[in-house]
Motif scaffolding. Structure first.
Motif, PDB file in Angstrom:
ATOM      1  N   ILE A  67       4.750  -7.459 -10.530  1.00  0.00           N
ATOM      2  CA  ILE A  67       5.685  -6.348 -10.382  1.00  0.00           C
ATOM      3  C   ILE A  67       6.616  -6.583  -9.194  1.00  0.00           C
ATOM      4  O   ILE A  67       7.760  -6.095  -9.177  1.00  0.00           O
ATOM      5  N   GLY A  68       6.163  -7.349  -8.213  1.00  0.00           N
ATOM      6  CA  GLY A  68       7.022  -7.688  -7.085  1.00  0.00           C
ATOM      7  C   GLY A  68       8.178  -8.579  -7.502  1.00  0.00           C
ATOM      8  O   GLY A  68       9.299  -8.437  -6.988  1.00  0.00           O
ATOM      9  N   ALA A  69       7.919  -9.502  -8.439  1.00  0.00           N
ATOM     10  CA  ALA A  69       8.994 -10.365  -8.933  1.00  0.00           C
ATOM     11  C   ALA A  69      10.052  -9.537  -9.658  1.00  0.00           C
ATOM     12  O   ALA A  69      11.259  -9.744  -9.479  1.00  0.00           O
ATOM     13  N   ILE A  91      13.091   4.423   0.750  1.00  0.00           N
ATOM     14  CA  ILE A  91      11.945   3.692   0.185  1.00  0.00           C
ATOM     15  C   ILE A  91      11.303   2.821   1.254  1.00  0.00           C
ATOM     16  O   ILE A  91      10.068   2.736   1.347  1.00  0.00           O
ATOM     17  N   GLU A  92      12.103   2.171   2.100  1.00  0.00           N
ATOM     18  CA  GLU A  92      11.533   1.358   3.170  1.00  0.00           C
ATOM     19  C   GLU A  92      10.757   2.228   4.156  1.00  0.00           C
ATOM     20  O   GLU A  92       9.667   1.850   4.604  1.00  0.00           O
ATOM     21  N   ALA A  93      11.309   3.400   4.495  1.00  0.00           N
ATOM     22  CA  ALA A  93      10.610   4.290   5.423  1.00  0.00           C
ATOM     23  C   ALA A  93       9.277   4.744   4.835  1.00  0.00           C
ATOM     24  O   ALA A  93       8.258   4.797   5.539  1.00  0.00           O
ATOM     25  N   GLN A  94       9.269   5.074   3.562  1.00  0.00           N
ATOM     26  CA  GLN A  94       8.024   5.488   2.927  1.00  0.00           C
ATOM     27  C   GLN A  94       7.028   4.331   2.863  1.00  0.00           C
ATOM     28  O   GLN A  94       5.824   4.507   3.091  1.00  0.00           O
ATOM     29  N   LYS A 150       0.898 -11.151   2.556  1.00  0.00           N
ATOM     30  CA  LYS A 150      -0.468 -11.668   2.599  1.00  0.00           C
ATOM     31  C   LYS A 150      -1.346 -10.739   1.747  1.00  0.00           C
ATOM     32  O   LYS A 150      -1.370 -10.853   0.528  1.00  0.00           O
ATOM     33  N   TRP A 151      -2.041  -9.771   2.351  1.00  0.00           N
ATOM     34  CA  TRP A 151      -3.019  -9.005   1.576  1.00  0.00           C
ATOM     35  C   TRP A 151      -2.453  -7.798   0.816  1.00  0.00           C
ATOM     36  O   TRP A 151      -3.211  -7.035   0.247  1.00  0.00           O
ATOM     37  N   LEU A 152      -1.145  -7.635   0.784  1.00  0.00           N
ATOM     38  CA  LEU A 152      -0.567  -6.696  -0.182  1.00  0.00           C
ATOM     39  C   LEU A 152      -0.008  -7.449  -1.375  1.00  0.00           C
ATOM     40  O   LEU A 152       0.557  -6.848  -2.281  1.00  0.00           O
ATOM     41  N   TYR A 153      -0.144  -8.787  -1.354  1.00  0.00           N
ATOM     42  CA  TYR A 153       0.212  -9.639  -2.485  1.00  0.00           C
ATOM     43  C   TYR A 153       1.681  -9.490  -2.880  1.00  0.00           C
ATOM     44  O   TYR A 153       2.032  -9.567  -4.066  1.00  0.00           O
ATOM     45  N   ALA A 154       2.560  -9.283  -1.915  1.00  0.00           N
ATOM     46  CA  ALA A 154       3.994  -9.195  -2.187  1.00  0.00           C
ATOM     47  C   ALA A 154       4.591 -10.595  -2.230  1.00  0.00           C
ATOM     48  O   ALA A 154       4.148 -11.491  -1.510  1.00  0.00           O
ATOM     49  N   PRO A 155       5.605 -10.819  -3.059  1.00  0.00           N
ATOM     50  CA  PRO A 155       6.319 -12.095  -2.994  1.00  0.00           C
ATOM     51  C   PRO A 155       6.954 -12.273  -1.618  1.00  0.00           C
ATOM     52  O   PRO A 155       7.345 -11.303  -0.966  1.00  0.00           O
ATOM     53  N   VAL A 192       7.197  -4.253  -2.366  1.00  0.00           N
ATOM     54  CA  VAL A 192       5.979  -3.752  -1.733  1.00  0.00           C
ATOM     55  C   VAL A 192       5.692  -2.333  -2.205  1.00  0.00           C
ATOM     56  O   VAL A 192       4.554  -1.985  -2.544  1.00  0.00           O
ATOM     57  N   TRP A 193       6.698  -1.507  -2.234  1.00  0.00           N
ATOM     58  CA  TRP A 193       6.592  -0.101  -2.663  1.00  0.00           C
ATOM     59  C   TRP A 193       6.061  -0.004  -4.086  1.00  0.00           C
ATOM     60  O   TRP A 193       5.183   0.815  -4.388  1.00  0.00           O
ATOM     61  N   LEU A 194       6.567  -0.861  -4.975  1.00  0.00           N
ATOM     62  CA  LEU A 194       6.116  -0.844  -6.366  1.00  0.00           C
ATOM     63  C   LEU A 194       4.651  -1.259  -6.478  1.00  0.00           C
ATOM     64  O   LEU A 194       3.862  -0.622  -7.194  1.00  0.00           O
TER      65      LEU A 194
END
Length: 500
Positions: A104-106, A131-134, A310-315, A365-367
């Protein structure tokens, strides 16, 4: 060109019609989906030389004079990347603290690039800024940090830590460093000898100089020695230096060791120092119900660095800097020239960090946070730690393997031939050489990808599992492979002086 020329019905070389864009997109998504499905059957890396990769790329080509059709270009790019890359999304990639990236990050990256907001000022990116603030609030919530802190997403751990050091420098120097400079003052910062090399870059870039770093010894578990820290702070103060920051690490790169963060926080309060935690790797383990007790010290920090990639598995890229007092973050970076008319009611991220123009890093990251939820991350992080534990336990089943450390999701060990009695310096030098060669062969094999650590002077193999695709079956395949390759290399490399 004459000023009177009119540009009408413009046909831009970069424009793509909606039908063609749709067809290209569908084809690319199909290829990416097939690639992700194929990962377990692929080699982790093709282990090619730089010349091999350059040859495949056609690196000697000059810039094309004429343009080309976009669809073949996109297909060729996919071919190049799918056939000539190291795949950190592979279930047996355990080399570095780089995660398998959430699909979903891609897709989030595609969406972010399509809208292309500049998340530097709120009017340029109203929804993206919110979205970044949240997202930063959610990250703070996950690690038990105050959610009213200041924070922003950056490229990675180096930049997140640098942002926090610059905030600390301005807050604790005792004068306006941004205006007056360092003025010859000897500011001092303290960290363990296991700290990542970002600290040297930060000392350099911030003008402190690397001599400002006090490298504190570690205990047997490779955690900062608190008594040695206290002694060094006192000595520096007596010498007329100005201590200003103590850095604790929540998960060292080499072994995953966690410094005694609550004790470091207490020392910082006693000496009125800024307490920063490099939690790029390990801070997110604080979300676990059975989190290591020392991670409770995160909530006492003045600032924390966390890496969602790293541990949020974001691209890649996604780092996060959190500062308890958001005004101290603003004080470290804000300037308002006459051509800035953005106001202060909303968040303008150019006030919080180094960049003015900023990409929309937060969306991916949010998604993912919403797709997995808190419970999903608890399960995935727990699974990674459990797999590292399984590996550590299985090492003892092989007489040729010597375990070293296990913390968070990092396990270290080395190959030791059965007939060698560990102890003499000659044997230890040979074991370092043997395990170094073994690591190279493992990486080039494409069957699994590890890295190394140096622990108490010894070269060891290191597995770091931040991978939601890894399973117990993958762990089971590793150790027989290590033993087989180790025996083959030992037979070829052992000097005559060590042969029976």
């Amino acid at each position: 060109m004459s000023e009177t020329n009119q540009i009408e019905d413009r046909d831009s070389p970069l424009a793509i019609g909606s039908d063609e864009f749709r067809a290209m997109g569908y084809q690319l998504i199909d290829r990416i989906a097939a690639f992700l499905d194929s990962l377990p059957q692929r080699r982790v890396t093709p282990a090619e030389s730089p010349s091999d990769v350059r040859r495949a790329l056609g690196a000697e080509r000059t810039m094309p004079l004429q343009g080309a059709d976009p669809a073949p270009l996109l297909n060729r790019a996919a071919d190049l990347l799918f056939e000539h890359s190291l795949f950190n999304g592979h279930p047996r990639f355990w080399g570095y603290v780089t995660s398998s990236a959430a699909p979903i990050g891609a897709l989030g990256e595609l969406l972010a690039a399509a809208v292309n907001p500049n998340v530097g000022a709120w009017p340029l990116s109203p929804m993206a800024s919110e979205i970044e603030a949240q997202t930063t609030r959610w990250i703070a919530e996950m690690i038990g940090y105050p959610t009213d802190c200041g924070g922003l997403l950056v490229s990675g751990g180096n930049m997140a830590n640098l942002v926090c050091v610059l905030a600390a420098r301005q807050a604790k120097a005792g004068w306006d460093v941004r205006k007056e400079g360092l003025a010859g003052a000897r500011l001092r910062m303290y960290c363990s000898k296991e700290t990542h090399t970002w600290i040297q870059k930060a000392a350099d870039i911030s003008g402190l100089g690397t001599d400002a770093i006090r490298w504190i010894p570690t205990d047997d578990q490779l955690r900062m020695d608190v008594s040695a820290l206290r002694q060094q702070i006192v000595l520096d103060t007596q010498a007329g230096d100005r201590p200003f920051l103590v850095l604790g690490t929540a998960g060292t790169v080499s072994t995953g060791a966690i410094d005694p963060l609550p004790e470091l926080a207490s020392i910082c309060r006693e000496f009125s120092l800024w307490f920063h935690v490099d939690g790029a790797y390990g801070a997110l383990a604080a979300v676990l119900p059975d989190a290591p007790a020392d991670l409770g010290g995160l909530r006492e920090a003045d600032s924390v660095a966390v890496d969602p990639h790293k541990w949020l598995y974001a691209p890649l890229e996604a780092g996060c800097a959190l500062v308890r007092n958001r005004e101290q973050l603003r004080n470290a970076f804000a300037y308002h020239p006459p051509y800035y008319h953005f106001g202060t009611e909303a968040i303008n991220y150019f006030d919080f960090g180094v960049q003015n123009s900023r990409g929309f890093r937060a969306l991916k990251v949010w998604l993912a946070i919403q797709q997995a939820g808190r419970e999903g991350y608890i399960r995935m992080i727990s699974d990674n730690i459990c797999l590292a534990g399984q590996l550590f336990e299985r090492i003892s089943q092989y007489l040729e393997l010597q375990p070293f450390t296990r913390s968070l999701s990092i396990t270290t060990f080395r190959f030791v031939p059965r007939d060698l009695n560990v102890g003499s310096e000659e044997i230890e030098r040979y074991l370092d050489q043997l395990n170094c060669e073994l690591l190279t062969h493992l990486q080039n094999s494409g069957e699994a990808y590890l890295s190394n650590a140096v622990i108490h002077g010894r070269f060891v193999l290191r597995t770091c599992i931040v991978n939601f695709r890894s399973s117990s079956a993958d762990i089971e395949q590793l150790l027989p492979l290590v033993v087989r390759m180790g025996k083959e290399l030992d037979s070829a490399l052992r000097p005559e002086t060590l042969r029976a």
